[in-house]
Design an enzyme around this catalytic site. Structure first.
Site, mmCIF file in Angstrom:
data_model
loop_
_atom_site.group_PDB
_atom_site.id
_atom_site.type_symbol
_atom_site.label_atom_id
_atom_site.label_comp_id
_atom_site.label_asym_id
_atom_site.label_seq_id
_atom_site.Cartn_x
_atom_site.Cartn_y
_atom_site.Cartn_z
ATOM 1 N N ARG A 42 28.786 -58.994 98.005
ATOM 2 C CA ARG A 42 28.660 -57.539 98.198
ATOM 3 C C ARG A 42 28.812 -57.143 99.670
ATOM 4 O O ARG A 42 29.254 -56.040 99.974
ATOM 5 C CB ARG A 42 27.300 -57.062 97.651
ATOM 6 C CG ARG A 42 27.173 -55.533 97.503
ATOM 7 C CD ARG A 42 25.910 -55.157 96.728
ATOM 8 N NE ARG A 42 25.833 -53.745 96.393
ATOM 9 C CZ ARG A 42 25.041 -52.858 97.006
ATOM 10 N NH1 ARG A 42 24.267 -53.254 97.995
ATOM 11 N NH2 ARG A 42 25.031 -51.600 96.639
ATOM 12 N N ILE A 68 28.254 -46.563 97.839
ATOM 13 C CA ILE A 68 28.317 -47.680 96.907
ATOM 14 C C ILE A 68 27.024 -47.565 96.099
ATOM 15 O O ILE A 68 25.943 -47.407 96.655
ATOM 16 C CB ILE A 68 28.446 -49.040 97.645
ATOM 17 C CG1 ILE A 68 28.431 -50.227 96.665
ATOM 18 C CG2 ILE A 68 27.371 -49.228 98.693
ATOM 19 C CD1 ILE A 68 28.766 -51.569 97.345
ATOM 20 N N SER A 69 27.124 -47.595 94.776
ATOM 21 C CA SER A 69 25.959 -47.341 93.928
ATOM 22 C C SER A 69 24.928 -48.457 94.048
ATOM 23 O O SER A 69 25.228 -49.564 94.502
ATOM 24 C CB SER A 69 26.399 -47.223 92.470
ATOM 25 O OG SER A 69 27.509 -46.370 92.350
ATOM 26 N N GLN A 70 23.707 -48.152 93.586
ATOM 27 C CA GLN A 70 22.624 -49.133 93.574
ATOM 28 C C GLN A 70 22.984 -50.271 92.608
ATOM 29 O O GLN A 70 23.400 -50.010 91.474
ATOM 30 C CB GLN A 70 21.350 -48.423 93.103
ATOM 31 C CG GLN A 70 20.130 -49.297 93.096
ATOM 32 C CD GLN A 70 18.964 -48.628 92.376
ATOM 33 O OE1 GLN A 70 19.076 -47.498 91.909
ATOM 34 N NE2 GLN A 70 17.863 -49.343 92.280
#
Ligand code: SAH
Length: 222
Positions: A42, A68-70
């Protein structure tokens, strides 16, 4: 499709392991999803300024006003879609490309549409750096879907929409599943749309918060 060496041999593996543990504690049970999180680096998908937080279970800014999403929300998405490894998937809202990378490990082929050219470019770079090849990143209005490769076995929309865009329903294969946050610009309900032999069935999953889906069948850009 697992390409050799994804996420292996870097110094972040331990942090990824901790993130997997956090997701497991929060209720993610799908082993294939947890394995994908363990494999995808990531940190390659976030800007350098926030790299030290890459493996925290939080949303992070990625530039151009996007996030960027959780990871927990992304893992939930992937659990709901229930991929077996054989699917052709359409993703709307590439953003950083991280979710795209997870999808690439869980499906056969991924087409991902992003409206901001600069983000699409960055995502392509990160996907290449992560060694992921079964992905095509396209620039355009994802509310129109991507007709040339339709129908899709799964569609993931990672931006909030007032309704399900009609072209996406048309491009969902029979037996296919779509996950999309529906609501206003502030709060939305994560919704699962399934196309069976008898038609479309929708079910609601829970409250979420996403950036708006801007386009012809989404929110207006203003
Ligand atoms: N899953 C992504 C999160 C992206 S945020 C990640 O892991 O990083 C949502 C993204 O949707 C943003 O990049 C935004 O530019 C994009 N977007 C918004 N409207 C869109 C549209 N109509 N078509 C394609 N992408 C869109």
């Amino acid at each position: 499709m697992v390409t050799g060496g994804v996420g292996q041999g870097d110094s972040y593996g331990g942090y990824r392991g901790q993130l997997v543990e956090v997701l497991r504690r929060k209720g993610i049970r799908d082993l294939a999803v947890l394995r994908a999180v363990q494999m995808v680096p990531r940190h390659l998908f976030v800007p350098e300024s926030v790299r030290h937080r890459a493996y925290d279970d939080v949303a992070l800014p990625i530039g151009s006003g996007q996030t960027i999403s959780q990871p927990f929300v992304q893992a939930r998405y992937l659990e709901l879609i229930g991929l077996t490894g054989k699917e052709k998937v359409l993703e709307i809202g590439t953003g950083s490309g991280y979710q795209t990378a997870l999808l690439a490990l869980l499906a056969s082929m991924v087409f991902s549409v992003e409206r901001v050219p600069h983000l699409a470019q960055q995502a392509k770079g990160a996907l290449a750096a992560a060694g992921i090849r079964n992905v095509t990143v396209l620039v355009g209005d994802g509310t129109l879907g991507w007709r040339p490769f339709a129908p899709y076995d799964a569609i993931l929309v990672s931006a909030a929409s007032p309704d399900v865009p009609a072209p996406l329903i048309e491009q969902l294969a029979t037996g296919g599943r779509m996950v999309i946050p529906l609501g206003d610009r502030e709060t939305q309900t994560l919704t699962l749309v399934e196309r069976g032999d008898l038609g479309i069935r929708t079910s609601t999953i829970g409250d979420v918060r996403f950036v708006p889906l801007l386009g012809e069948f989404g929110f207006s850009n203003g």
